[in-house]
Scaffold this active site. Structure first.
Site, PDB file in Angstrom:
ATOM      1  N   GLU A  27      28.402  41.806  45.491  1.00 33.89           N
ATOM      2  CA  GLU A  27      28.482  42.033  44.029  1.00 33.89           C
ATOM      3  C   GLU A  27      27.779  40.918  43.252  1.00 33.89           C
ATOM      4  OE1 GLU A  27      31.445  40.718  41.521  1.00 33.89           O
ATOM      5  OE2 GLU A  27      32.968  40.438  43.067  1.00 33.89           O
ATOM      6  N   LYS A  88      28.867  42.291  31.928  1.00 31.51           N
ATOM      7  CA  LYS A  88      29.754  42.554  33.065  1.00 31.51           C
ATOM      8  C   LYS A  88      29.994  44.059  33.087  1.00 31.51           C
ATOM      9  CE  LYS A  88      34.526  41.769  34.494  1.00 31.51           C
ATOM     10  NZ  LYS A  88      35.803  41.172  34.093  1.00 31.51           N
ATOM     11  N   VAL A 108      33.309  44.700  41.445  1.00 38.39           N
ATOM     12  CA  VAL A 108      33.610  45.390  42.708  1.00 38.39           C
ATOM     13  C   VAL A 108      33.461  46.903  42.497  1.00 38.39           C
ATOM     14  CG1 VAL A 108      35.465  45.941  44.347  1.00 38.39           C
ATOM     15  CG2 VAL A 108      35.074  43.568  43.640  1.00 38.39           C
ATOM     16  N   ASP A 140      46.478  46.618  31.196  1.00 38.24           N
ATOM     17  CA  ASP A 140      45.277  46.029  31.790  1.00 38.24           C
ATOM     18  C   ASP A 140      45.313  46.141  33.317  1.00 38.24           C
ATOM     19  OD1 ASP A 140      43.002  44.678  32.441  1.00 38.24           O
ATOM     20  OD2 ASP A 140      43.410  42.919  31.202  1.00 38.24           O
ATOM     21  N   SER A 142      42.587  46.729  36.467  1.00 42.20           N
ATOM     22  CA  SER A 142      41.148  46.709  36.750  1.00 42.20           C
ATOM     23  C   SER A 142      40.639  48.071  37.218  1.00 42.20           C
ATOM     24  CB  SER A 142      40.847  45.672  37.830  1.00 42.20           C
ATOM     25  OG  SER A 142      39.497  45.758  38.215  1.00 42.20           O
ATOM     26  N   ALA A 143      39.464  48.437  36.725  1.00 44.66           N
ATOM     27  CA  ALA A 143      38.813  49.675  37.178  1.00 44.66           C
ATOM     28  C   ALA A 143      38.455  49.606  38.671  1.00 44.66           C
ATOM     29  CB  ALA A 143      37.557  49.926  36.348  1.00 44.66           C
ATOM     30  N   LYS A 161      44.269  37.403  43.490  1.00 46.91           N
ATOM     31  CA  LYS A 161      44.739  36.147  42.891  1.00 46.91           C
ATOM     32  C   LYS A 161      46.061  36.329  42.182  1.00 46.91           C
ATOM     33  CE  LYS A 161      40.843  35.247  40.798  1.00 46.91           C
ATOM     34  NZ  LYS A 161      40.359  36.323  41.502  1.00 46.91           N
TER      35      LYS A 161
HETATM   36  N1  PSU Z   1      37.822  37.742  40.979  1.00 47.39           N
HETATM   37  C1  PSU Z   1      37.163  36.585  41.238  1.00 47.39           C
HETATM   38  N2  PSU Z   1      35.903  36.431  40.825  1.00 47.39           N
HETATM   39  C2  PSU Z   1      35.254  37.411  40.142  1.00 47.39           C
HETATM   40  C3  PSU Z   1      35.941  38.632  39.880  1.00 47.39           C
HETATM   41  C4  PSU Z   1      37.226  38.758  40.320  1.00 47.39           C
HETATM   42  O1  PSU Z   1      37.732  35.674  41.834  1.00 47.39           O
HETATM   43  O2  PSU Z   1      34.091  37.216  39.780  1.00 47.39           O
HETATM   44  C5  PSU Z   1      35.215  39.744  39.205  1.00 47.39           C
HETATM   45  C6  PSU Z   1      34.846  40.835  40.221  1.00 47.39           C
HETATM   46  O3  PSU Z   1      33.544  41.300  39.925  1.00 47.39           O
HETATM   47  C7  PSU Z   1      35.857  41.920  39.961  1.00 47.39           C
HETATM   48  C8  PSU Z   1      36.028  41.778  38.481  1.00 47.39           C
HETATM   49  O4  PSU Z   1      35.418  43.200  40.343  1.00 47.39           O
HETATM   50  O5  PSU Z   1      36.039  40.390  38.244  1.00 47.39           O
HETATM   51  C9  PSU Z   1      37.285  42.431  37.943  1.00 47.39           C
HETATM   52  O6  PSU Z   1      37.262  42.349  36.547  1.00 47.39           O
HETATM   53  P1  PSU Z   1      38.312  43.175  35.693  1.00 47.39           P
HETATM   54  O7  PSU Z   1      39.624  42.565  35.998  1.00 47.39           O
HETATM   55  O8  PSU Z   1      37.882  42.981  34.272  1.00 47.39           O
HETATM   56  O9  PSU Z   1      38.213  44.588  36.174  1.00 47.39           O
HETATM   57 MN    MN Z   2      40.799  44.687  32.607  1.00 52.28          MN
END
Ligand code: PSU
Ligand code: MN
Length: 315
Positions: A27, A88, A108, A140, A142-143, A161
């Site tokens: 990614e 992003k 991802v 919230d 994640s997609a 995490k």
């Molecule tokens: N976790 C990390 N580093 C990152 C991300 C997640 O430790 O860079 C990034 C990845 O690309 C993941 C995205 O797919 O954040 C998820 O973002 P969101 O929670 O906005 O969906």
């Molecule tokens: Mn989000």
């Protein structure tokens, strides 16, 4: 419409796919929004070297001028690492990044999506997105999780995490039929640490077993991805109490500043690097290397079992 209207596959990757050689997708949000320069560039380059050293072809995925690129060259990696004009990009962004010819870094979710358009089944990352703490109120989620439920790509990560709600993330994945396994340990790992206090569905100790689970899943048309939790090597793991303290502090500051939506993950990551005086960044880099290695070994085993003369790929 052919895929090539939108997707451009680098010639090395195209050749590998044509000859049924192992390819690992990588990614790019981790490069543009997940780490500071120049460590982001060094990591992106080193990850590609590790994939090659383990017998696979790397395909870093990103969006340049509205083109979905599978395999970025050296200059393109450098651009991803330095430019501040990179969106992003999650699933919903793709149509407009294409129409507006924008540059985008793939999460991802979008890495899975574009990898699968290109015919790549395995990707490596640091950590996937998940259900955020407090999602009961913020919604919230994640997609990445929804993408895992529908796109056939296995994601090798170091777990989730604890800036996220690990328990709710695992519940969500269960509901959507996404297998969550751990490699060589019982716990589903927590990114900076090897333990999370939550068990994975299965513990797997060999890449051959992982490869045969992937093959069975997709042979049976059980659509969607898998989450393969690969714990950070012990020597780079962080002290659980220290990292949790840093995470709590970062979350409090984020709330006070009113940061929401897709800015949250990048904000928290950089804040944690600041609080831990760079230690979390070093751990982050090392766990990405470790994931690139496992993903490449898995890709090698998977391609060996899927395309050996004795096996057929269709039922
Ligand atoms: N976790 C990390 N580093 C990152 C991300 C997640 O430790 O860079 C990034 C990845 O690309 C993941 C995205 O797919 O954040 C998820 O973002 P969101 O929670 O906005 O969906
Ligand atoms: Mn989000």
């Amino acid at each position: 419409m052919t895929i090539s209207t939108y997707v451009e596959i680098a010639s090395e990757v195209k050749q590998a796919l044509l000859h049924k050689q192992p390819v690992v997708a990588l990614e790019s949000t981790i490069i543009s929004h997940g780490m500071p320069y120049p460590q982001n560039l060094e990591t992106a380059q080193q990850v590609e070297t590790i994939v090659r050293d383990n017998g696979a072809v790397p395909a870093t995925i990103g969006i340049l001028g509205g083109v979905l690129k599978v395999g970025l060259n050296g200059d393109e990696l450098e651009y991803m690492a330095q430019s501040s004009h990179i969106v992003k990009a999650s699933r919903r962004d793709l149509p407009f990044l294409i129409a507006k010819r924008y540059d985008g870094a793939t999460t991802v979710a979008t890495t899975m999506l574009i990898a699968s358009l290109a015919g790549i089944e395995i990707m490596a990352t640091g950590g996937t997105g998940g259900v955020h703490r407090g999602a009961q109120n913020t919604f919230d989620i994640s997609a990445d999780l929804m993408e895992l439920s529908r796109t056939n790509v296995a994601v090798v990560c170091a777990g989730v995490k604890s800036i996220l709600d690990i328990g709710l993330t695992l519940e969500y994945l269960e509901t959507h039929g996404v297998p969550v396994v751990s490699f060589g340990v019982d716990d589903f790992p927590a990114f900076y640490t090897r333990e999370s206090g939550f068990l994975a569905d299965y513990r797997v100790d060999t890449v051959e077993e992982l490869a045969s689970a992937l093959k069975a899943k997709w042979d049976l048309k059980l659509h969607g991805g898998l989450v393969i939790g690969n714990p950070i090597p012990a020597e780079f793991a962080m002290d659980q109490q220290k990292i949790n303290q840093a995470i709590t502090e970062a979350l409090e500051e984020m709330e006070a500043k009113g940061i929401v939506g897709k800015e949250t993950t990048p904000y928290l990551l950089s804040k944690i690097v600041e609080i831990t005086e760079g230690k979390s960044l070093e751990s982050n880099i090392q766990l990405v290397y470790n994931n690139a290695k496992l993903a490449s070994q898995l890709a090698t085993a998977y391609y060996r079992s899927s395309f050996s003369p004795k096996s057929t790929n269709s039922p």
